[in-house]
Design a protein around this motif. Structure first.
Motif, PDB file in Angstrom:
ATOM      1  N   ARG A  35       0.535  -1.060  -0.074  1.00  0.00           N
ATOM      2  CA  ARG A  35       0.007  -0.235  -0.574  1.00  0.00           C
ATOM      3  C   ARG A  35       1.191   1.485   0.024  1.00  0.00           C
ATOM      4  NH1 ARG A  35      -3.693   0.450   5.130  1.00  0.00           N
ATOM      5  NH2 ARG A  35      -3.329   2.694   5.141  1.00  0.00           N
ATOM      6  N   TRP A  36       0.234   2.225  -0.560  1.00  0.00           N
ATOM      7  CA  TRP A  36       0.991   3.558  -0.558  1.00  0.00           C
ATOM      8  C   TRP A  36      -0.320   4.324  -0.338  1.00  0.00           C
ATOM      9  CZ3 TRP A  36       6.037   3.388   0.057  1.00  0.00           C
ATOM     10  CH2 TRP A  36       6.745   4.429  -0.195  1.00  0.00           C
ATOM     11  N   CYS A  37       0.522   5.938   0.468  1.00  0.00           N
ATOM     12  CA  CYS A  37      -0.461   6.767   0.164  1.00  0.00           C
ATOM     13  C   CYS A  37      -0.363   7.912  -0.962  1.00  0.00           C
ATOM     14  CB  CYS A  37       0.305   8.132   1.506  1.00  0.00           C
ATOM     15  SG  CYS A  37       0.011   7.569   2.697  1.00  0.00           S
ATOM     16  N   VAL A  38      -1.744   8.537  -1.220  1.00  0.00           N
ATOM     17  CA  VAL A  38      -2.200   8.960  -2.600  1.00  0.00           C
ATOM     18  C   VAL A  38      -2.450   9.853  -2.065  1.00  0.00           C
ATOM     19  CG1 VAL A  38      -1.900   7.534  -4.011  1.00  0.00           C
ATOM     20  CG2 VAL A  38      -3.806   8.091  -2.947  1.00  0.00           C
ATOM     21  N   GLN A  39      -3.206  11.395  -2.995  1.00  0.00           N
ATOM     22  CA  GLN A  39      -3.472  12.566  -2.571  1.00  0.00           C
ATOM     23  C   GLN A  39      -4.860  13.135  -3.475  1.00  0.00           C
ATOM     24  OE1 GLN A  39      -2.166  15.067   0.032  1.00  0.00           O
ATOM     25  NE2 GLN A  39      -0.375  13.324   0.509  1.00  0.00           N
ATOM     26  N   ARG A  40      -5.929  12.737  -2.768  1.00  0.00           N
ATOM     27  CA  ARG A  40      -7.303  13.229  -3.093  1.00  0.00           C
ATOM     28  C   ARG A  40      -7.170  14.128  -4.669  1.00  0.00           C
ATOM     29  NH1 ARG A  40     -10.966  10.354  -4.829  1.00  0.00           N
ATOM     30  NH2 ARG A  40     -12.793  10.978  -5.309  1.00  0.00           N
ATOM     31  N   SER A  41      -7.858  13.676  -4.809  1.00  0.00           N
ATOM     32  CA  SER A  41      -7.369  13.714  -6.537  1.00  0.00           C
ATOM     33  C   SER A  41      -8.415  13.133  -7.876  1.00  0.00           C
ATOM     34  CB  SER A  41      -6.276  14.239  -7.418  1.00  0.00           C
ATOM     35  OG  SER A  41      -6.538  13.079  -8.145  1.00  0.00           O
ATOM     36  N   TYR A  42      -9.277  13.685  -8.737  1.00  0.00           N
ATOM     37  CA  TYR A  42     -10.479  13.394  -9.844  1.00  0.00           C
ATOM     38  C   TYR A  42      -9.212  11.985 -10.178  1.00  0.00           C
ATOM     39  CZ  TYR A  42      -6.786  13.981 -13.930  1.00  0.00           C
ATOM     40  OH  TYR A  42      -6.242  14.822 -14.631  1.00  0.00           O
ATOM     41  N   ARG A  43      -8.009  11.667 -10.770  1.00  0.00           N
ATOM     42  CA  ARG A  43      -7.300  10.951 -10.846  1.00  0.00           C
ATOM     43  C   ARG A  43      -7.755   9.450  -9.792  1.00  0.00           C
ATOM     44  NH1 ARG A  43      -1.156  12.789 -12.279  1.00  0.00           N
ATOM     45  NH2 ARG A  43      -1.756  14.408 -13.816  1.00  0.00           N
ATOM     46  N   LEU A  44      -7.862   9.182  -8.311  1.00  0.00           N
ATOM     47  CA  LEU A  44      -8.701   8.622  -7.662  1.00  0.00           C
ATOM     48  C   LEU A  44      -9.048   7.765  -8.261  1.00  0.00           C
ATOM     49  CD1 LEU A  44      -7.509   9.423  -4.332  1.00  0.00           C
ATOM     50  CD2 LEU A  44      -6.086   8.386  -5.622  1.00  0.00           C
ATOM     51  N   ASP A  45     -10.415   7.824  -8.813  1.00  0.00           N
ATOM     52  CA  ASP A  45     -11.554   7.916  -9.344  1.00  0.00           C
ATOM     53  C   ASP A  45     -11.265   6.741 -10.558  1.00  0.00           C
ATOM     54  OD1 ASP A  45     -13.453   9.344  -7.507  1.00  0.00           O
ATOM     55  OD2 ASP A  45     -13.736  10.401  -7.941  1.00  0.00           O
ATOM     56  N   LEU A  46     -10.025   6.923 -11.116  1.00  0.00           N
ATOM     57  CA  LEU A  46      -9.575   6.467 -12.196  1.00  0.00           C
ATOM     58  C   LEU A  46      -8.735   5.710 -11.811  1.00  0.00           C
ATOM     59  CD1 LEU A  46      -8.299   9.397 -14.432  1.00  0.00           C
ATOM     60  CD2 LEU A  46     -10.254   8.619 -14.877  1.00  0.00           C
ATOM     61  N   MET A  47      -8.437   5.157 -10.923  1.00  0.00           N
ATOM     62  CA  MET A  47      -7.496   4.142 -10.393  1.00  0.00           C
ATOM     63  C   MET A  47      -8.540   2.652 -10.195  1.00  0.00           C
ATOM     64  SD  MET A  47      -5.148   5.783  -7.505  1.00  0.00           S
ATOM     65  CE  MET A  47      -3.376   4.998  -8.352  1.00  0.00           C
ATOM     66  N   SER A  48      -7.925   1.318 -10.704  1.00  0.00           N
ATOM     67  CA  SER A  48      -8.673  -0.032 -10.385  1.00  0.00           C
ATOM     68  C   SER A  48      -7.984  -1.235 -10.599  1.00  0.00           C
ATOM     69  CB  SER A  48      -9.855  -0.440 -11.630  1.00  0.00           C
ATOM     70  OG  SER A  48      -9.118   0.163 -12.608  1.00  0.00           O
ATOM     71  N   ALA A  49      -8.137  -2.046  -9.987  1.00  0.00           N
ATOM     72  CA  ALA A  49      -7.290  -3.100  -9.922  1.00  0.00           C
ATOM     73  C   ALA A  49      -6.636  -3.504 -11.319  1.00  0.00           C
ATOM     74  CB  ALA A  49      -8.105  -4.389  -9.635  1.00  0.00           C
ATOM     75  N   GLY A  50      -5.159  -4.322 -11.556  1.00  0.00           N
ATOM     76  CA  GLY A  50      -5.183  -4.913 -12.399  1.00  0.00           C
ATOM     77  C   GLY A  50      -3.227  -3.664 -13.611  1.00  0.00           C
ATOM     78  N   GLN A  51      -4.066  -2.003 -13.077  1.00  0.00           N
ATOM     79  CA  GLN A  51      -3.518  -1.120 -14.258  1.00  0.00           C
ATOM     80  C   GLN A  51      -1.560  -1.196 -13.105  1.00  0.00           C
ATOM     81  OE1 GLN A  51      -6.223   2.090 -12.518  1.00  0.00           O
ATOM     82  NE2 GLN A  51      -6.861   2.394 -14.104  1.00  0.00           N
ATOM     83  N   PRO A  52      -1.340  -1.108 -13.718  1.00  0.00           N
ATOM     84  CA  PRO A  52       0.684  -0.882 -13.922  1.00  0.00           C
ATOM     85  C   PRO A  52       1.305   0.105 -13.073  1.00  0.00           C
ATOM     86  CG  PRO A  52      -0.288  -1.223 -16.462  1.00  0.00           C
ATOM     87  CD  PRO A  52      -0.841  -0.784 -15.684  1.00  0.00           C
ATOM     88  N   VAL A  53       1.248  -0.270 -12.443  1.00  0.00           N
ATOM     89  CA  VAL A  53       2.785   1.051 -10.783  1.00  0.00           C
ATOM     90  C   VAL A  53       3.701   1.166 -11.219  1.00  0.00           C
ATOM     91  CG1 VAL A  53       2.265   1.644  -8.724  1.00  0.00           C
ATOM     92  CG2 VAL A  53       0.555   0.570  -9.888  1.00  0.00           C
ATOM     93  N   LEU A  54       4.725   2.302 -11.510  1.00  0.00           N
ATOM     94  CA  LEU A  54       5.570   2.573 -11.018  1.00  0.00           C
ATOM     95  C   LEU A  54       5.990   3.416  -9.745  1.00  0.00           C
ATOM     96  CD1 LEU A  54       6.412   3.194 -15.167  1.00  0.00           C
ATOM     97  CD2 LEU A  54       6.770   1.066 -13.840  1.00  0.00           C
ATOM     98  N   PHE A  55       6.941   2.997  -9.169  1.00  0.00           N
ATOM     99  CA  PHE A  55       7.485   3.951  -8.004  1.00  0.00           C
ATOM    100  C   PHE A  55       8.561   4.220  -8.268  1.00  0.00           C
ATOM    101  CE2 PHE A  55       9.687   4.479  -4.080  1.00  0.00           C
ATOM    102  CZ  PHE A  55       8.168   5.134  -3.313  1.00  0.00           C
ATOM    103  N   TRP A  56       8.230   5.729  -7.862  1.00  0.00           N
ATOM    104  CA  TRP A  56       9.469   6.627  -8.969  1.00  0.00           C
ATOM    105  C   TRP A  56       9.664   6.677  -6.794  1.00  0.00           C
ATOM    106  CZ3 TRP A  56      11.951   9.125 -12.576  1.00  0.00           C
ATOM    107  CH2 TRP A  56      12.350  10.357 -12.305  1.00  0.00           C
ATOM    108  N   ALA A  57      11.610   6.943  -6.830  1.00  0.00           N
ATOM    109  CA  ALA A  57      12.086   7.579  -5.618  1.00  0.00           C
ATOM    110  C   ALA A  57      12.589   8.993  -5.958  1.00  0.00           C
ATOM    111  CB  ALA A  57      13.184   6.442  -5.126  1.00  0.00           C
TER     112      ALA A  57
END
Length: 153
Positions: A35-57
């Protein structure tokens, strides 16, 4: 921030700052991220299971850690609100790679397709950021060919 739609979304890019958290220590102990923290925005409504994720340091120039893509995975579900506060988070199946597999920021900037990544243009923007479909394919090509290792090593 740039507007994103499902049509042009290649992957979500979640960010962590090594000046605020000991990312290297944390990921050395446990490279899996659930799990990772995110900020509330319209983008969260587009997020769903199976979508690719990259981690940026980012951060930690004084420690000599390279900014860049450190990990890959996918969302396990939509964004969720913290039960004990106002924050949001996303469930993940993401693994932080070993340092030799990280893709440094300089390599991404040198690639004509990747120089326009939102995280490079707007590094202070809130989580989540995103990469387009074309950018994700260029990142996957870098991963497969490891052509960046000769330049960064």
């Amino acid at each position: 921030m740039t507007a994103v739609t499902r049509d042009d979304l290649g992957a979500w890019l979640l960010k962590g700052n090594a000046d605020h958290t000991d990312l290297l220590g944390r990921f050395t102990r446990e490279p899996r991220v659930e799990r990772w923290c995110v900020q509330r925005s319209y983008r969260l409504d587009l997020m769903s299971a199976g979508q690719p994720v990259l981690f940026w340091a980012s951060g930690s120039r004084r420690r000599g850690l390279p900014y860049g893509i450190w990990g890959w995975g996918e969302l396990r579900g939509p964004a969720r609100r913290e039960t004990d506060g106002p924050g949001w988070w996303v469930p993940l199946d993401l693994t932080i790679a070993g340092p030799s597999a990280w893709i440094p920021r300089e390599v991404l900037r040198a690639d004509s397709e990747l120089a326009g990544l939102e995280v490079l243009r707007q590094p202070q923007a809130a989580n989540p950021s995103f990469v387009t479909r074309r950018q994700l394919e260029a990142i996957r090509l870098l991963q497969r060919t490891s052509r960046y290792e000769a330049r960064s090593g």
